[in-house]
Design a protein around this motif. Sequence first.
Motif, PDB file in Angstrom:
ATOM      1  N   LEU A 219       0.825  -1.206   0.000  1.00  0.00           N
ATOM      2  CA  LEU A 219       0.000   0.000   0.000  1.00  0.00           C
ATOM      3  C   LEU A 219       0.860   1.257   0.000  1.00  0.00           C
ATOM      4  O   LEU A 219       0.623   2.195  -0.776  1.00  0.00           O
ATOM      5  CB  LEU A 219      -0.922  -0.010   1.218  1.00  0.00           C
ATOM      6  CG  LEU A 219      -1.816   1.215   1.414  1.00  0.00           C
ATOM      7  CD1 LEU A 219      -2.851   1.316   0.301  1.00  0.00           C
ATOM      8  CD2 LEU A 219      -2.500   1.174   2.775  1.00  0.00           C
ATOM      9  N   LEU A 220       1.864   1.301   0.864  1.00  0.00           N
ATOM     10  CA  LEU A 220       2.734   2.478   0.931  1.00  0.00           C
ATOM     11  C   LEU A 220       3.514   2.675  -0.364  1.00  0.00           C
ATOM     12  O   LEU A 220       3.652   3.812  -0.855  1.00  0.00           O
ATOM     13  CB  LEU A 220       3.698   2.338   2.112  1.00  0.00           C
ATOM     14  CG  LEU A 220       3.068   2.367   3.506  1.00  0.00           C
ATOM     15  CD1 LEU A 220       4.130   2.160   4.567  1.00  0.00           C
ATOM     16  CD2 LEU A 220       2.331   3.676   3.752  1.00  0.00           C
ATOM     17  N   LEU A 221       4.017   1.595  -0.933  1.00  0.00           N
ATOM     18  CA  LEU A 221       4.758   1.713  -2.192  1.00  0.00           C
ATOM     19  C   LEU A 221       3.838   2.126  -3.336  1.00  0.00           C
ATOM     20  O   LEU A 221       4.237   2.901  -4.212  1.00  0.00           O
ATOM     21  CB  LEU A 221       5.450   0.393  -2.516  1.00  0.00           C
ATOM     22  CG  LEU A 221       6.596  -0.010  -1.591  1.00  0.00           C
ATOM     23  CD1 LEU A 221       7.168  -1.363  -2.005  1.00  0.00           C
ATOM     24  CD2 LEU A 221       7.694   1.042  -1.574  1.00  0.00           C
ATOM     25  N   ALA A 222       2.602   1.621  -3.322  1.00  0.00           N
ATOM     26  CA  ALA A 222       1.657   2.009  -4.365  1.00  0.00           C
ATOM     27  C   ALA A 222       1.363   3.497  -4.307  1.00  0.00           C
ATOM     28  O   ALA A 222       1.302   4.173  -5.351  1.00  0.00           O
ATOM     29  CB  ALA A 222       0.360   1.198  -4.218  1.00  0.00           C
ATOM     30  N   TYR A 223       1.181   4.029  -3.105  1.00  0.00           N
ATOM     31  CA  TYR A 223       0.939   5.467  -2.979  1.00  0.00           C
ATOM     32  C   TYR A 223       2.162   6.269  -3.412  1.00  0.00           C
ATOM     33  O   TYR A 223       2.042   7.353  -4.004  1.00  0.00           O
ATOM     34  CB  TYR A 223       0.546   5.816  -1.545  1.00  0.00           C
ATOM     35  CG  TYR A 223      -0.901   6.227  -1.439  1.00  0.00           C
ATOM     36  CD1 TYR A 223      -1.299   7.536  -1.669  1.00  0.00           C
ATOM     37  CD2 TYR A 223      -1.881   5.282  -1.153  1.00  0.00           C
ATOM     38  CE1 TYR A 223      -2.621   7.904  -1.602  1.00  0.00           C
ATOM     39  CE2 TYR A 223      -3.216   5.645  -1.076  1.00  0.00           C
ATOM     40  CZ  TYR A 223      -3.587   6.962  -1.307  1.00  0.00           C
ATOM     41  OH  TYR A 223      -4.901   7.326  -1.251  1.00  0.00           O
ATOM     42  N   ALA A 224       3.362   5.764  -3.117  1.00  0.00           N
ATOM     43  CA  ALA A 224       4.575   6.453  -3.549  1.00  0.00           C
ATOM     44  C   ALA A 224       4.677   6.470  -5.077  1.00  0.00           C
ATOM     45  O   ALA A 224       5.067   7.477  -5.676  1.00  0.00           O
ATOM     46  CB  ALA A 224       5.804   5.786  -2.940  1.00  0.00           C
ATOM     47  N   VAL A 225       4.279   5.372  -5.724  1.00  0.00           N
ATOM     48  CA  VAL A 225       4.313   5.312  -7.187  1.00  0.00           C
ATOM     49  C   VAL A 225       3.297   6.281  -7.786  1.00  0.00           C
ATOM     50  O   VAL A 225       3.582   6.987  -8.766  1.00  0.00           O
ATOM     51  CB  VAL A 225       4.053   3.872  -7.667  1.00  0.00           C
ATOM     52  CG1 VAL A 225       3.844   3.829  -9.178  1.00  0.00           C
ATOM     53  CG2 VAL A 225       5.216   2.968  -7.273  1.00  0.00           C
ATOM     54  N   VAL A 226       2.098   6.317  -7.207  1.00  0.00           N
ATOM     55  CA  VAL A 226       1.086   7.274  -7.687  1.00  0.00           C
ATOM     56  C   VAL A 226       1.609   8.710  -7.542  1.00  0.00           C
ATOM     57  O   VAL A 226       1.469   9.538  -8.449  1.00  0.00           O
ATOM     58  CB  VAL A 226      -0.234   7.095  -6.907  1.00  0.00           C
ATOM     59  CG1 VAL A 226      -1.205   8.222  -7.243  1.00  0.00           C
ATOM     60  CG2 VAL A 226      -0.860   5.749  -7.239  1.00  0.00           C
ATOM     61  N   GLY A 227       2.210   9.003  -6.389  1.00  0.00           N
ATOM     62  CA  GLY A 227       2.778  10.333  -6.195  1.00  0.00           C
ATOM     63  C   GLY A 227       3.883  10.634  -7.176  1.00  0.00           C
ATOM     64  O   GLY A 227       4.019  11.774  -7.666  1.00  0.00           O
ATOM     65  N   LEU A 228       4.708   9.638  -7.498  1.00  0.00           N
ATOM     66  CA  LEU A 228       5.789   9.830  -8.463  1.00  0.00           C
ATOM     67  C   LEU A 228       5.238  10.167  -9.836  1.00  0.00           C
ATOM     68  O   LEU A 228       5.739  11.084 -10.516  1.00  0.00           O
ATOM     69  CB  LEU A 228       6.644   8.564  -8.528  1.00  0.00           C
ATOM     70  CG  LEU A 228       7.760   8.551  -9.572  1.00  0.00           C
ATOM     71  CD1 LEU A 228       8.771   9.661  -9.299  1.00  0.00           C
ATOM     72  CD2 LEU A 228       8.448   7.191  -9.594  1.00  0.00           C
ATOM     73  N   VAL A 229       4.206   9.461 -10.262  1.00  0.00           N
ATOM     74  CA  VAL A 229       3.605   9.727 -11.571  1.00  0.00           C
ATOM     75  C   VAL A 229       3.052  11.151 -11.618  1.00  0.00           C
ATOM     76  O   VAL A 229       3.265  11.895 -12.592  1.00  0.00           O
ATOM     77  CB  VAL A 229       2.503   8.698 -11.875  1.00  0.00           C
ATOM     78  CG1 VAL A 229       1.737   9.087 -13.133  1.00  0.00           C
ATOM     79  CG2 VAL A 229       3.110   7.301 -12.028  1.00  0.00           C
ATOM     80  N   ILE A 230       2.347  11.551 -10.569  1.00  0.00           N
ATOM     81  CA  ILE A 230       1.772  12.907 -10.534  1.00  0.00           C
ATOM     82  C   ILE A 230       2.877  13.955 -10.548  1.00  0.00           C
ATOM     83  O   ILE A 230       2.779  14.979 -11.245  1.00  0.00           O
ATOM     84  CB  ILE A 230       0.880  13.072  -9.293  1.00  0.00           C
ATOM     85  CG1 ILE A 230      -0.336  12.159  -9.396  1.00  0.00           C
ATOM     86  CG2 ILE A 230       0.441  14.527  -9.126  1.00  0.00           C
ATOM     87  CD1 ILE A 230      -1.203  12.147  -8.154  1.00  0.00           C
ATOM     88  N   ALA A 231       3.948  13.720  -9.795  1.00  0.00           N
ATOM     89  CA  ALA A 231       5.059  14.685  -9.740  1.00  0.00           C
ATOM     90  C   ALA A 231       5.735  14.810 -11.101  1.00  0.00           C
ATOM     91  O   ALA A 231       6.097  15.917 -11.523  1.00  0.00           O
ATOM     92  CB  ALA A 231       6.058  14.266  -8.674  1.00  0.00           C
ATOM     93  N   LEU A 232       5.927  13.696 -11.803  1.00  0.00           N
ATOM     94  CA  LEU A 232       6.571  13.750 -13.119  1.00  0.00           C
ATOM     95  C   LEU A 232       5.684  14.466 -14.127  1.00  0.00           C
ATOM     96  O   LEU A 232       6.178  15.250 -14.955  1.00  0.00           O
ATOM     97  CB  LEU A 232       6.887  12.335 -13.599  1.00  0.00           C
ATOM     98  CG  LEU A 232       7.988  11.598 -12.825  1.00  0.00           C
ATOM     99  CD1 LEU A 232       8.130  10.176 -13.329  1.00  0.00           C
ATOM    100  CD2 LEU A 232       9.321  12.336 -12.932  1.00  0.00           C
TER     101      LEU A 232
END
Length: 422
Positions: A219-232
Motif C-alpha cells: 500500500l505504501l509503495l503504491a501510494y509512492a508510485v502514484v505520487g511519483l507519476v503525478i510529480a513527473l
Amino acid sequence: MSAPTVSARPASRHGWAHAVAAVLTGLAVMVLVAALGLWAAGAADLPDGAFPRVVAATLVTAVGGSVELSGNAGALAQTHAGLTVIPLSVTLAGALVTGAGFLRPLRHRAVASAGELAGWAARIALLWLLALIGLAFAARQTFAVDLGSGTLSDLTGLFEAAPKVGFTTDVPLTVLFGLLWLAGVLLLALLVAPGAPLPGRLLRFQETVRPAAHAMVVLLLAYAVVGLVIALITAATRGHASANFALILLGLPNLAWLALTIGMGATWNGRVDGPFGLPMPHVLDAILRTPDVSALNLRSLTDHDGRWWWLVALDAILLLAVAFRMAACSPVRIRLWQHAVHLGVALALTVLMICLTGRISAHYGLSLLGIGDLGGGLSGELFLRPQLWRTVGLGALWGLVAGFLGGLLARPVHRRGEVGGP
C-alpha cells in the motif's frame, strides 16, 4: 510429514563480506538520493564547501537522528532556528536496499535459527553503528546569514552582530535512533518478505502477521508510485522541474502518505508564515498560509477544488486491492472477522508511523536589542502535525472494513490449506 529442521549451514556463512556489502550498498543509495535531491534544491551553491556536510545531515535525519540548529549574532542580537523533518524519500530508499541486502544471504531457506539471525543482524548493526558515528561527526556546519542592504544590515554592522546559523548533531541520540531504525528495517524485512526464513517457533505467526505486513508495504509503495507519476506529470506540464525533482528525491512519501491519511478523513493542523513554502500541490500552501492555525483535510481541500474527493476513491480502491491479496495469501481457515482484525491493526500501526514520521516543524528569526523578529524575510515558521489518535482510529476503521470485504472477495480463490489449492 516430518517437521522442518533448521538448516545445517553454519551461521558463519553470512560473514563480514556480506554485512559490509549490505551496509555500504544501503548507505550509497541514500547518499545518492540525498545528494541529487539537495543538488536539485540548489544546496550545491552553499558556501564554504558545505554540500557534503548537508548531505550527511540529511542522512542523519532520514534514519531518525537528531540535527540541532544553532545561531549566533553577537552580544546584542540573537538568532533562533529549529527544524524537524524526515526526508522520507531517502529513508524509503535506504530501507528497501538495506532490507534486501539483509535478506539476500538468507534466500532459498525455509527456516533459520534465532541465533543465526541474531548473529547476522549483529554484524550489520556493528558496521551501521560505525557509519552512524561518522555521519554524526560529519554533519556540522555554520553559515553567515546574508542580510542584504538596508536598515537592518546597517544596525547589525554597527553593533557587530552579523548573524550566523549552523547545525550540528546530537551524537548519542543519532546513534540510538539510527540503531532503532535499522532494527525496524531488519524486522520488517523478515516479516514482509514471503520467502524470508524464520525460527521454527515463530513459523505459526507468519500465517497471520506476514500477509498483513506485506499488504501495508504494498500500500505504501503504491501510494509512492502514484505520487511519483503525478510529480513527473507536473514537472513536464507546469515547469519548475528542479523543484519537482527535489521533492521527488527528498520528500515524495511525505506528501503521498499524507494524502493517504487525508483520504481516510484525517485532519492535519498547520501554518505557513514568512518565506517558507510547501512544494506541490500549491493548494497546501494556500490553505496553510493564514494568520491562525489551519486545518488540512478533505473539506478544506475540496473548498479549493472539488476534484480532491478522488483521494477517497483512491484509498478505497488500493485498500480493497491489498485486502484481497492479504486474504488470498492467507490460509483458508482464517475467518472473515480475523481478516478484518488483522488489516485493522496493521493499518492503524501504519497510519501511526505516517503520523510520527510525516510531521514537519521549522522556524527561524533574528532579534536585535531584544526587539522581536526583525528583517521580514529573515523570520518565518512552518509546521504541520496530525490529530494523532483520531487519525489512527480512522485507519483502524478503514482497515476493519477493507479486511472484511477483501476476505469476502477472496473466498472463491484457491488458497493454502484448501483441497485443490496450490
